[in-house]
Motif scaffolding. Structure first.
Motif, PDB file in Angstrom:
ATOM      1  N   THR A  41      11.543  -3.576  -5.704  1.00 44.09           N
ATOM      2  CA  THR A  41      10.711  -3.980  -4.557  1.00 44.09           C
ATOM      3  C   THR A  41       9.681  -2.917  -4.163  1.00 44.09           C
ATOM      4  N   GLN A  42       9.489  -1.926  -5.018  1.00 47.51           N
ATOM      5  CA  GLN A  42       8.538  -0.850  -4.706  1.00 47.51           C
ATOM      6  C   GLN A  42       7.110  -1.403  -4.708  1.00 47.51           C
ATOM      7  N   VAL A  43       6.450  -1.349  -3.549  1.00 48.11           N
ATOM      8  CA  VAL A  43       5.093  -1.912  -3.450  1.00 48.11           C
ATOM      9  C   VAL A  43       4.075  -0.858  -3.870  1.00 48.11           C
ATOM     10  N   SER A  44       3.127  -1.269  -4.713  1.00 47.66           N
ATOM     11  CA  SER A  44       2.013  -0.367  -5.052  1.00 47.66           C
ATOM     12  C   SER A  44       0.725  -1.135  -4.789  1.00 47.66           C
ATOM     13  N   ILE A  45       0.031  -0.714  -3.719  1.00 44.93           N
ATOM     14  CA  ILE A  45      -1.099  -1.501  -3.193  1.00 44.93           C
ATOM     15  C   ILE A  45      -2.381  -1.238  -3.982  1.00 44.93           C
ATOM     16  N   ASP A  46      -3.135  -2.325  -4.231  1.00 43.10           N
ATOM     17  CA  ASP A  46      -4.493  -2.176  -4.750  1.00 43.10           C
ATOM     18  C   ASP A  46      -5.393  -1.950  -3.536  1.00 43.10           C
TER      19      ASP A  46
END
Ligand SMILES: NC(=O)C1=CN([C@@H]2O[C@H](COP(=O)(O)OP(=O)(O)OC[C@H]3O[C@@H](n4cnc5c(N)ncnc54)[C@H](OP(=O)(O)O)[C@@H]3O)[C@@H](O)[C@H]2O)C=CC1
Ligand SMILES: [Mg+2]
Length: 346
Positions: free
Chosen positions: A281-286
């Motif tokens: 669930t690790q979010v990596s935002i653009d």
């Protein structure tokens, strides 16, 4: 299974509350058939203009009327519109520029009409209403009336921006109902268009993912959304948008509903719920697309759903977290997720 992508079920999560569906079939069918005829038969449509009702727009802002602070679209009867035009010294022939919108409960045709070249305050005075920018009108109208108001605006705008053929550059000519425009030089017929947009509420089982663009009002977070690329299916678009914007891989999808959305141009929003693996669930935002995106708890979502209008900003305080209001399909997704959580927590 399509590859690793599991399609859970293509079913509507919420009961369809369309008034048409709850009434007798014959009434609905006859209204639909009548509208079909008005769309294509110029003479029949000209006849309908004599007895229909009209929603006026001033530079795309719809006319609303309030009764004890409850705002409604101010539909005018044909005779009232004619009288009003006479009073402000304008020719009744502008009525023929109206665009067919639909059919009311009594089977009377409804039209939208842009009156941006008339005197705004004289019109408001005569009609006892007020022209309100659509972004504000949305917060003033109750849910069921918003779609017809946005449809009227979208059709007027489509005609304003499709006056020329993209193949020949020659003027296009509309039919009486405004259901299409034709270029007589190329023979091309143009129909009002919506751009397909996929919108998705991602859940990891106990939290949901919301994001915000830098242009959103302070504190507003919404479900992730994106325009479908040419050739893409909705599920491909959803999967791609979640990967692009949040760096997550969707595992399951479930259809929720759809809506026409007028901003920035007409979009056709197709809304789904999605799940990701709770261990990934690790979010990596653009950052080019989103200013922020993160997981929200059930408690945070429940509180945000109580906020019905853009909250006031207090100096020195961080803006309150809120979600799109009820007319937006994002709100439906968030509400459904909260309902589902409520059930699983019992
Ligand atoms: N009803 C609802 O509940 C919600 C509705 N929405 C709507 O969903 C839509 C899409 O969301 P958004 O996250 O902005 O989309 P995207 O993530 O696809 O990003 C928008 C960008 O996509 C490019 N783009 C590609 N195709 C199109 C097209 N057909 N029309 C316009 N731009 C296109 C544009 O880039 P460039 O300018 O660089 O060309 C645009 O800035 C928005 O119109 C938004 O208003 C969003 C959330 C909730
Ligand atoms: Mg987006």
């Amino acid at each position: 299974m399509r590859g690793r992508f599991q399609w859970v079920s293509w079913k509507v999560l919420h009961s369809i509350k369309s008034p048409e569906l709850s009434r007798s079939c014959s009434g609905y069918v006859s209204r639909v058939r009548y509208l079909m005829r008005l769309k294509e038969d110029d003479e029949a449509c000209r006849e309908a203009l004599k007895s229909g009702s009209f929603l006026l727009y001033y530079n795309l802002a719809p006319l609303l009327k309030s009764n004890s602070n409850v705002y409604k679209p101010a539909f005018l009867k044909a005779s009232d519109l004619e009288n009003m035009l006479k009073k402000i010294g304008r020719d009744k022939h502008i009525v023929s520029e109206s665009v067919l919108l639909g059919c009311d409960e009594s089977g009377e045709a409804q039209f939208s009409l842009e009156v941006g070249d008339l005197d705004r305050s004289a019109l408001e005075r005569q009609c006892g209403g007020v022209f309100v920018d659509l972004t504000k009108a949305f917060f003033m109208l109750s849910g069921p009336e918003a779609p017809i108001v946005t449809k009227g605006q979208a059709l007027i705008r489509w005609h304003q921006t499709n006056g020329f053929c993209s193949a020949t550059g020659q003027p296009t000519v509309r039919n009486q109902s405004g259901s299409h425009r034709i270029c007589h030089s190329s023979g091309i017929t143009y129909y009002p268009k919506m751009s397909p947009v996929a919108i998705v509420l991602v859940s990891d089982g106990s939290r949901c993912l919301l994001g915000r663009q830098a242009t959103f009002p302070p504190g507003l977070y919404s479900a992730l959304a994106g325009f479908c690329d040419m050739g893409e299916s909705v599920d491909e678009a959803l999967r791609r948008e979640v990967a692009e914007e949040a760096g997550l891989e969707v595992e399951t999808l479930q259809y929720s509903g759809s809506q026409h959305w007028p901003f920035p141009q007409s979009s056709f929003m197709v809304a789904c719920h999605a799940t990701v693996n709770p261990n990934n669930t690790q979010v990596s935002i653009d950052k080019a697309e989103l200013e922020d995106a993160h997981w929200f708890t059930f408690k945070e979502i429940t509180e945000a759903l109580q906020i019905k209008k853009p909250p006031r900003i207090s100096k020195g305080e961080p803006p309150a977290f809120w979600v799109p209001p009820s007319f937006a399909i994002a709100n439906q997704l968030i509400q459904e997720w909260a309902n589902q959580q409520q059930l699983t927590r019992k």
